[in-house]
Scaffold this motif. Structure first.
Motif, mmCIF file in Angstrom:
data_model
loop_
_atom_site.group_PDB
_atom_site.id
_atom_site.type_symbol
_atom_site.label_atom_id
_atom_site.label_comp_id
_atom_site.label_asym_id
_atom_site.label_seq_id
_atom_site.Cartn_x
_atom_site.Cartn_y
_atom_site.Cartn_z
ATOM 1 N N THR A 61 -10.557 -26.095 -18.773
ATOM 2 C CA THR A 61 -9.683 -27.154 -18.960
ATOM 3 C C THR A 61 -9.019 -27.099 -19.879
ATOM 4 N N ALA A 62 -9.155 -25.880 -20.812
ATOM 5 C CA ALA A 62 -8.532 -25.793 -21.971
ATOM 6 C C ALA A 62 -7.148 -25.164 -22.209
ATOM 7 N N ASP A 63 -6.787 -24.436 -21.135
ATOM 8 C CA ASP A 63 -5.502 -23.762 -21.264
ATOM 9 C C ASP A 63 -4.611 -24.666 -20.379
ATOM 10 N N SER A 64 -3.586 -25.397 -21.135
ATOM 11 C CA SER A 64 -2.772 -26.456 -20.556
ATOM 12 C C SER A 64 -1.735 -25.810 -19.564
ATOM 13 N N SER A 65 -1.162 -24.702 -20.035
ATOM 14 C CA SER A 65 -0.232 -24.030 -19.355
ATOM 15 C C SER A 65 -0.960 -23.560 -17.739
ATOM 16 N N VAL A 66 -1.840 -22.962 -17.851
ATOM 17 C CA VAL A 66 -2.416 -22.604 -16.567
ATOM 18 C C VAL A 66 -2.772 -23.986 -15.585
ATOM 19 N N VAL A 67 -3.369 -25.133 -16.205
ATOM 20 C CA VAL A 67 -3.932 -26.068 -15.578
ATOM 21 C C VAL A 67 -2.692 -26.775 -14.976
ATOM 22 N N THR A 68 -1.633 -27.027 -15.592
ATOM 23 C CA THR A 68 -0.487 -27.638 -15.219
ATOM 24 C C THR A 68 0.327 -27.136 -14.169
ATOM 25 N N ALA A 69 0.251 -25.687 -14.587
ATOM 26 C CA ALA A 69 1.066 -24.556 -13.456
ATOM 27 C C ALA A 69 0.422 -24.840 -12.065
ATOM 28 N N ILE A 70 -1.024 -24.597 -12.069
ATOM 29 C CA ILE A 70 -1.616 -24.468 -10.764
ATOM 30 C C ILE A 70 -1.481 -26.102 -10.281
ATOM 31 N N GLY A 71 -1.551 -27.053 -11.091
ATOM 32 C CA GLY A 71 -1.476 -28.526 -10.623
ATOM 33 C C GLY A 71 -0.199 -28.692 -9.869
ATOM 34 N N ASN A 72 0.863 -28.347 -10.317
ATOM 35 C CA ASN A 72 2.132 -28.525 -9.945
ATOM 36 C C ASN A 72 2.331 -27.539 -8.725
#
Length: 196
Positions: A85-96
């Motif tokens: 949950t901690a890497d906002s760039s990874v989470v948002t890139a995958i979500g997008n």
């Protein structure tokens, strides 16, 4: 202005929290022991723990990882754990790019190997992205631990180990979850120090 009995309300909250803890302690401690033993065995054998959840459960995943990588009650070696949950760039890139259901699954595919631990947290047991990640972890030969509330949903039914706080109120579930995590970390500390 509407008046209410503040101390009375707070007393009720504390009593409900204590009761929820006692209900879990009456039937769930063996699962905590099994989880701590399983995680300790994996960490002692060069494997890692991947933790994840949404909202308050995301912060619980990060809290667990902080206790393992840092320290809990005493000095011991750093333990291999990552909060997905901690890497906002990874989470948002995958979500997008793939959709929010895949934010943890994609990371499991990238980081998880056979023998690792996937620790999914959901107060409802019905978080689609947590459930999908646990399924992906199981397919990779990882051990899956689900920490849930309510009836645990499919997440709990499908996990190798299920830590279920069978309460309906989300705040009560989260309060017991935090205690479970601390109790588990206490046992893990002892296992790791005993093996040193």
């Amino acid at each position: 202005m509407m008046s209410f009995d503040g101390p009375g309300l707070l007393r009720t909250i504390f009593e409900e929290t204590a009761s929820a803890h006692n209900r879990f302690a009456a039937r769930g401690l063996e699962g905590v022991v099994r989880s701590a033993e399983t995680i300790s065995h994996a960490l002692l054998n060069g494997r890692k723990l991947l933790a994840f959840g949404n909202g308050g459960s995301a912060s619980d995943a990060e809290h667990l990882v902080a206790e393992l990588v840092g320290r809990f009650e005493g000095e011991r070696r750093a333990l291999a754990a990552v909060a997905l949950t901690a890497d906002s760039s990874v989470v948002t890139a995958i979500g997008n790019d793939y959709g929010y259901t895949h934010v943890f699954t994609r990371q499991i595919e990238a980081l998880g190997v056979e023998g690792d631990i996937a620790f999914g947290i959901s107060t409802s047991g019905r978080s689609a992205n947590v459930e999908a990640a646990l399924a992906a972890a199981k397919a990779r030969g990882m051990t899956t631990i689900a920490m849930t509330g309510r009836d645990g949903g499919n997440m709990g039914a499908d996990a190798d180990i299920h830590l279920n706080v069978a309460e309906m109120a989300t705040p009560r579930v989260q309060e017991v979850h935090r205690t479970i995590l601390h109790a588990m970390c206490s046992l893990i500390d002892r296992h790791i120090r005993a093996a040193a």
